[in-house]
Design an enzyme around this catalytic site. Structure first.
Site, PDB file in Angstrom:
ATOM      1  N   ASP A  20      -4.173  -5.450   5.841  1.00 42.33           N
ATOM      2  CA  ASP A  20      -4.592  -6.208   4.667  1.00 42.33           C
ATOM      3  C   ASP A  20      -3.513  -7.219   4.291  1.00 42.33           C
ATOM      4  O   ASP A  20      -2.334  -6.870   4.198  1.00 42.33           O
ATOM      5  CB  ASP A  20      -4.862  -5.258   3.493  1.00 42.33           C
ATOM      6  CG  ASP A  20      -5.559  -5.939   2.324  1.00 42.33           C
ATOM      7  OD1 ASP A  20      -6.186  -6.987   2.540  1.00 42.33           O
ATOM      8  OD2 ASP A  20      -5.478  -5.400   1.202  1.00 42.33           O
ATOM      9  N   SER A  59       0.853  -1.200   0.000  1.00 41.87           N
ATOM     10  CA  SER A  59       0.000   0.000   0.000  1.00 41.87           C
ATOM     11  C   SER A  59       0.886   1.246   0.000  1.00 41.87           C
ATOM     12  O   SER A  59       1.681   1.433  -0.912  1.00 41.87           O
ATOM     13  CB  SER A  59      -0.946  -0.031   1.209  1.00 41.87           C
ATOM     14  OG  SER A  59      -1.878   1.020   1.139  1.00 41.87           O
TER      15      SER A  59
END
Length: 365
Positions: free
Chosen positions: A308, A184
């Site tokens: 995540d 990310s």
């Protein structure tokens, strides 16, 4: 003490909105505004902000030119604001490579009257950027491999694994191997480190989830493709995976890897809701690979906020035949996703970003 923010945008309307959003936060205060890159450089030196919001498209000195000067003359964490035009996306990807911590896509063009739609994202990303040590944006330490249980000298890694070899099928495994990467904030530069260290003879495909909004992943794939010896492309629904090719999930779509007879196939969907706020989601990618049976897998989790990838990696571990690599705290721009994987005791190795490509080849080779 509140984090000090400098807002840089050529639109008075946008400067006012962004300043209001940030000022409403308990953790930050706006210490100044600037109309263009030249103005920003003067203000940075006078005000010493902790973080800057910087518009990509500005007159006199645009955001990319300003960013280069900022990182060379007075380095400070920067969050870019960009339109989702093709040109805007390309410039934004360049900005991340040149040192910007993150970027925010304006919802409706250069002057977005509906900017309030992403107020929470602006505040979260600017505050997160303010916490990033500037040393991590200017340079990275040397590659070192650290196991959760023991230290490993990087001399133990077979460096010949990075040399080009004749492609060969994996023994005792009918299906091709699969490398998966989830990342990310800070991911574009981390991906550049990893993908440029994979050889053209790579004997497996690479499936990548990089948290990005629609309109930006194609530019990211194109830029990485120009730098790596393997092929890098934005994934397309229904295409069969090929060895030596990296597939980046399109922004706004979940990506799964499915069995198609003896091949692996991309399955994209945007009907499902985001998972933990993300679409594409690393969890969705990893969970899909847990159904691929004897396929040999390497799962990599790199820099990014949140967790995540952790739940998906748990599913992968249940099915066996997977090696998990987490990026080290030392090189993460944001130590969230890898930290979650390590805390859950799912990482087989913890590796500085420069050594991840080498580690992948050790396990796939």
């Amino acid at each position: 003490m509140k984090k000090r923010v400098l807002v840089v945008d050529d639109s008075a309307f946008m400067r006012k909105l962004i300043s209001d959003f940030i000022s409403a936060s308990e953790e930050m205060e706006v210490v100044g505004i600037a109309r263009n890159g030249e103005d920003a450089l003067v203000k940075i030196k006078n005000l010493s902000p902790d973080v800057i919001t910087l518009d990509v498209e500005m007159p006199k000195m645009n955001g990319i030119e300003a960013l280069k000067k900022i990182m060379s003359e007075c380095p400070v964490p920067v969050v870019m604001l960009s339109s989702t035009t093709k040109e805007g996306a390309e410039e934004t990807i360049k900005a991340v490579q040149y040192g910007a911590v993150d970027f925010i896509a304006k919802p409706s063009g250069t002057i977005s009257l509906d900017l309030h739609k992403i107020q929470e994202e602006i505040v979260r990303k600017v505050y997160t950027a303010s916490l990033v040590p500037i040393t991590k944006l200017l340079g990275q330490p040397s590659p070192t491999v650290v196991s959760p249980n023991r230290k490993v000298n990087h001399e133990e890694i077979d460096e010949s694994a990075l040399e080009c070899k004749t492609a060969r099928p994996m023994q005792d495994i009918q299906k091709p191997g699969l490398i998966m990467i989830g990342t990310s904030t800070g991911g574009p530069r981390a991906l550049q480190h990893v993908l440029t260290n994979l050889p053209s003879s790579l004997d497996a495909p690479v499936a990548i989830v990089q948290h990005m909004p629609p309109g930006f992943t194609k530019s990211l794939a194109d830029r990485l493709n120009s730098l790596a010896v393997i092929t890098v492309k934005e994934a397309e629904h229904g295409e069969l995976l090929e060895k030596g090719t990296a597939y980046i999930a399109p922004g706004g779509f979940h990506m799964r890897i499915m069995n198609e007879e003896s091949n692996l196939m991309v399955h994209l969907t945007k009907e499902e809701p985001p998972r933990n706020g993300h679409r594409p989601s690393v969890d969705v990618l990893f969970e899909s690979a847990s159904t691929l049976g004897s396929c040999k897998k390497v799962a990599v989790v790199m820099t990014g906020m949140g967790s995540d990838g952790t739940e998906g990696l748990m599913k992968l571990k249940e099915t066996g035949n997977v090696t998990a690599i987490a990026e080290s705290h030392e090189t993460c721009i944001v130590y969230g996703m890898p930290k979650s994987v390590i805390a859950a005791k799912l990482a087989d190795e913890v590796v500085n970003v420069e050594g991840i490509g080498q580690s992948i080849m050790k396990y796939m080779g």
